[in-house]
Design an enzyme around this catalytic site. Structure first.
Site, PDB file in Angstrom:
ATOM      1  N   HIS A 308       0.852  -1.196   0.000  1.00  0.00           N
ATOM      2  CA  HIS A 308       0.000   0.000   0.000  1.00  0.00           C
ATOM      3  C   HIS A 308       0.876   1.230   0.000  1.00  0.00           C
ATOM      4  CE1 HIS A 308      -3.200   2.810   1.053  1.00  0.00           C
ATOM      5  NE2 HIS A 308      -4.003   1.891   0.564  1.00  0.00           N
ATOM      6  N   ASP A 366      -7.905  -5.578  -0.221  1.00  0.00           N
ATOM      7  CA  ASP A 366      -8.371  -6.395  -1.346  1.00  0.00           C
ATOM      8  C   ASP A 366      -8.012  -7.862  -1.186  1.00  0.00           C
ATOM      9  OD1 ASP A 366      -9.543  -4.321  -2.781  1.00  0.00           O
ATOM     10  OD2 ASP A 366      -7.583  -3.632  -3.427  1.00  0.00           O
TER      11      ASP A 366
HETATM   12  N1  CMC Z   1       4.408  -7.538  -4.794  1.00  0.00           N
HETATM   13  C1  CMC Z   1       5.754  -7.504  -4.917  1.00  0.00           C
HETATM   14  N2  CMC Z   1       6.506  -6.396  -4.781  1.00  0.00           N
HETATM   15  C2  CMC Z   1       5.861  -5.250  -4.500  1.00  0.00           C
HETATM   16  C3  CMC Z   1       4.464  -5.194  -4.342  1.00  0.00           C
HETATM   17  C4  CMC Z   1       3.738  -6.402  -4.499  1.00  0.00           C
HETATM   18  N3  CMC Z   1       2.400  -6.397  -4.369  1.00  0.00           N
HETATM   19  N4  CMC Z   1       4.077  -3.933  -4.064  1.00  0.00           N
HETATM   20  C5  CMC Z   1       5.207  -3.198  -4.035  1.00  0.00           C
HETATM   21  N5  CMC Z   1       6.272  -4.000  -4.299  1.00  0.00           N
HETATM   22  C6  CMC Z   1       7.682  -3.587  -4.314  1.00  0.00           C
HETATM   23  C7  CMC Z   1       8.011  -2.842  -5.595  1.00  0.00           C
HETATM   24  O1  CMC Z   1       8.517  -3.708  -6.593  1.00  0.00           O
HETATM   25  C8  CMC Z   1       9.045  -1.841  -5.112  1.00  0.00           C
HETATM   26  O2  CMC Z   1      10.285  -2.526  -5.023  1.00  0.00           O
HETATM   27  P1  CMC Z   1      11.652  -1.696  -5.326  1.00  0.00           P
HETATM   28  O3  CMC Z   1      11.754  -0.656  -4.258  1.00  0.00           O
HETATM   29  O4  CMC Z   1      12.714  -2.747  -5.236  1.00  0.00           O
HETATM   30  O5  CMC Z   1      11.501  -1.134  -6.705  1.00  0.00           O
HETATM   31  C9  CMC Z   1       8.604  -1.523  -3.678  1.00  0.00           C
HETATM   32  O6  CMC Z   1       7.851  -2.665  -3.247  1.00  0.00           O
HETATM   33  C10 CMC Z   1       7.727  -0.262  -3.583  1.00  0.00           C
HETATM   34  O7  CMC Z   1       6.697  -0.388  -4.538  1.00  0.00           O
HETATM   35  P2  CMC Z   1       6.009   0.845  -5.266  1.00  0.00           P
HETATM   36  O8  CMC Z   1       5.295   0.356  -6.482  1.00  0.00           O
HETATM   37  O9  CMC Z   1       7.036   1.938  -5.452  1.00  0.00           O
HETATM   38  O10 CMC Z   1       4.995   1.313  -4.156  1.00  0.00           O
HETATM   39  P3  CMC Z   1       3.736   2.235  -4.389  1.00  0.00           P
HETATM   40  O11 CMC Z   1       3.461   2.896  -3.107  1.00  0.00           O
HETATM   41  O12 CMC Z   1       3.921   3.115  -5.576  1.00  0.00           O
HETATM   42  O13 CMC Z   1       2.584   1.194  -4.782  1.00  0.00           O
HETATM   43  C11 CMC Z   1       0.795  -0.326  -4.672  1.00  0.00           C
HETATM   44  C12 CMC Z   1       1.591   0.751  -3.932  1.00  0.00           C
HETATM   45  C13 CMC Z   1      -0.467  -0.657  -3.861  1.00  0.00           C
HETATM   46  C14 CMC Z   1       0.346   0.197  -6.031  1.00  0.00           C
HETATM   47  C15 CMC Z   1       1.678  -1.590  -4.824  1.00  0.00           C
HETATM   48  O14 CMC Z   1       2.051  -2.102  -3.569  1.00  0.00           O
HETATM   49  C16 CMC Z   1       0.995  -2.678  -5.662  1.00  0.00           C
HETATM   50  O15 CMC Z   1       1.060  -2.644  -6.901  1.00  0.00           O
HETATM   51  N6  CMC Z   1       0.302  -3.662  -4.989  1.00  0.00           N
HETATM   52  C17 CMC Z   1      -0.448  -4.671  -5.702  1.00  0.00           C
HETATM   53  C18 CMC Z   1      -1.797  -4.097  -6.123  1.00  0.00           C
HETATM   54  C19 CMC Z   1      -2.758  -3.919  -4.970  1.00  0.00           C
HETATM   55  O16 CMC Z   1      -2.942  -4.816  -4.161  1.00  0.00           O
HETATM   56  N7  CMC Z   1      -3.428  -2.734  -4.929  1.00  0.00           N
HETATM   57  C20 CMC Z   1      -4.460  -2.445  -3.936  1.00  0.00           C
HETATM   58  C21 CMC Z   1      -4.105  -1.311  -3.033  1.00  0.00           C
HETATM   59  S1  CMC Z   1      -5.232  -1.214  -1.613  1.00  0.00           S
HETATM   60  C22 CMC Z   1      -6.785  -0.860  -2.307  1.00  0.00           C
HETATM   61  C23 CMC Z   1      -6.919   0.556  -2.716  1.00  0.00           C
HETATM   62  O17 CMC Z   1      -7.314   1.400  -1.859  1.00  0.00           O
HETATM   63  O18 CMC Z   1      -6.633   0.894  -3.859  1.00  0.00           O
END
Ligand code: CMC
Length: 431
Positions: A308, A366
């Site tokens: 998240h 989710d």
């Molecule tokens: N599985 C594996 N690695 C992950 C994941 C994951 N689900 N989420 C983040 N990472 C890693 C990512 O690869 C990155 O690694 P590095 O620093 O080595 O590049 C690090 O963690 C930070 O990730 P980010 O994409 O920069 O983080 P963000 O804050 O931009 O993204 C997120 C948050 C929710 C989009 C992301 O965690 C994700 O894609 N999760 C899966 C989709 C999901 O479950 N979304 C629902 C969110 S809750 C419901 C809502 O309110 O929307």
């Protein structure tokens, strides 16, 4: 808007600029850069808004490190346990918990707007039968501006109020119609003797040929899912609604924009993607393979339902839903559901894996909602529409707050331009 409490200093090129700072009631202090460009001629750069407060708000507060979510100050776990969805809607829309009379009046107003204009049935029929219900919802909610033009004037507080009630009342009807249409069953009219969640289940699962009794425990579980998704401060879809409506766009068009944004798998679409992932994993012995893929930098695969932007400790909504999943599955006699087994083991493995610990990745809302919804009989394509109908009240509350703010301006971000500088056009034969 609050008054500045202190000053930050920015220095570059031998010049110094004072920037006012605000102290929030909770959360990090905020540097006010609104006059920065005018005074210093520079922009700030923050794609993804990781450090930018795009507005001030009094509706919802999240402490991502502590795993706290408050609506108007009330913790989400208390609201999930003691309140119900329509009361939380009132709280979000009007700022305080209602008295018994206020709640009764609100419920009556919502209940008496649950039907949609009959001509909307024809509008639905223009969609392909196999259309994703989210595609249908984006179109139909946008089209509400054509059916309810008498509540589309954003400058009229009364019309804003009517539009709010209409949206909260009609979204379940529209989501259920999108579902019924996709499976070729007749639309089911709302029943005003049922509560909000029970009525939604009735519109989704009853057919004219048979009597349908809504199980009160399932209705309560549905209500809890709606309550947990009602608002989440300035997330992508809420910010989309604020930005869309900052131009003066009507509320129905702006909410349709929010639904479109929510659909993405990084946001509300994650509930569908998560259940599909659990199905793909299939059995507990395949978990290591998927964990390895999630950690592989060369593989775009992510564990859906994990991570998240704001929560870095725990998602308080996921905690409530995990318990709810156990209850609902037991009630339905499917506690041996293989997906739940895979989900629990996946959570266990990930929470003990150094990669997920270091990156602070844990199940989000989710992760468990899909298991409950599937056990209730919803296809995965309905998971995000259900998220959309529950989040509608959050979008409207944020929209109303923004429109009522005398300082409101059209949202207009700037950019760090890295393209070509001015150059002369070259005729096609000379390129
Ligand atoms: N599985 C594996 N690695 C992950 C994941 C994951 N689900 N989420 C983040 N990472 C890693 C990512 O690869 C990155 O690694 P590095 O620093 O080595 O590049 C690090 O963690 C930070 O990730 P980010 O994409 O920069 O983080 P963000 O804050 O931009 O993204 C997120 C948050 C929710 C989009 C992301 O965690 C994700 O894609 N999760 C899966 C989709 C999901 O479950 N979304 C629902 C969110 S809750 C419901 C809502 O309110 O929307």
């Amino acid at each position: 808007m609050t008054e500045p409490t202190k000053t930050a200093t920015l220095s570059f090129d031998g010049k110094t600029f004072d920037l006012p700072m605000f102290t929030p009631t909770a959360g990090p202090e905020v540097i006010d850069i609104r006059k920065l460009y005018g005074q210093a001629g520079v922009f700030t750069y923050d794609p993804g808004f990781t450090s930018t407060a795009a507005c001030d708000s009094t509706i919802t507060y999240i402490d991502g490190d502590e795993g706290i979510l408050l609506h108007r100050g009330y913790p989400i776990d208390q609201l999930a346990a003691k309140s119900h969805y329509l009361e939380v809607c009132y709280l979000l829309l009007y700022g305080e918990l209602p008295t018994a009379t206020q709640l009764e009046d609100f419920e009556t107003r919502v209940t008496h707007h649950t039907m949609v204009h009959e001509q909307m049935h024809n509008f639905f029929r223009g969609f392909r039968r196999d259309a994703h219900p989210m595609a249908t919802m984006v179109g139909v909610v946008g089209a509400m501006s054509a059916f309810y033009a008498d509540s589309a004037d954003v400058n009229d507080p009364w019309q804003r109020e009517v539009a709010s009630i209409r949206l909260v009342a009609k979204l379940p009807t529209i989501a259920a119609m999108a579902y019924k249409y996709s499976i070729g069953q007749p639309f089911v009219y709302p029943r005003n003797d049922l509560d909000y969640a029970a009525n939604f289940l009735h519109m989704c699962f009853s057919v004219p040929a048979e009597k349908y009794e809504v199980d009160p425990i399932l209705a309560r579980a549905m209500d809890r899912i709606l309550t947990l998704h009602a608002d989440h401060e300035q997330n992508a879809s809420t910010s989309t609604v604020r930005l869309a409506s900052s131009s003066g766009a009507n509320p129905f068009a702006s909410i349709a924009a929010g639904i479109a944004c929510l659909w993405g798998p990084a946001h509300g679409g994650a509930n569908q993607a998560c259940l599909e992932m659990l199905r793909e994993i299939g059995t507990v012995d395949r978990i290591p393979e998927f964990i390895a893929r999630a950690k592989d930098k060369n593989d775009p695969f992510r564990l859906m339902g994990f991570g998240h932007r704001v929560y870095k400790n725990t998602d308080p909504r996921a905690k409530v839903l995990k318990n709810s999943a156990d209850e609902v599955l037991e009630l339905l006699g499917v506690q041996d559901n293989p997906l739940l087994q895979v989900a629990k083991e996946l959570e266990h493995v990930a929470l003990n894996d150094p990669y997920f610990i270091e990156k602070k990745l844990f199940p989000n809302v989710d992760f468990y909602s899909g298991i409950i919804l599937e056990a209730m009989g919803f296809p995965t394509s309905m998971f995000t529409p259900i998220f959309a109908l529950s989040r509608t009240v959050g979008w409207i509350s944020q929209w109303k707050e923004m429109i009522a703010d005398p300082q409101m301006k059209i949202g207009r971000p700037r950019q760090l331009y890295l393209g070509a500088t001015a150059r002369d056009y070259v005729d096609v034969e000379n390129r």
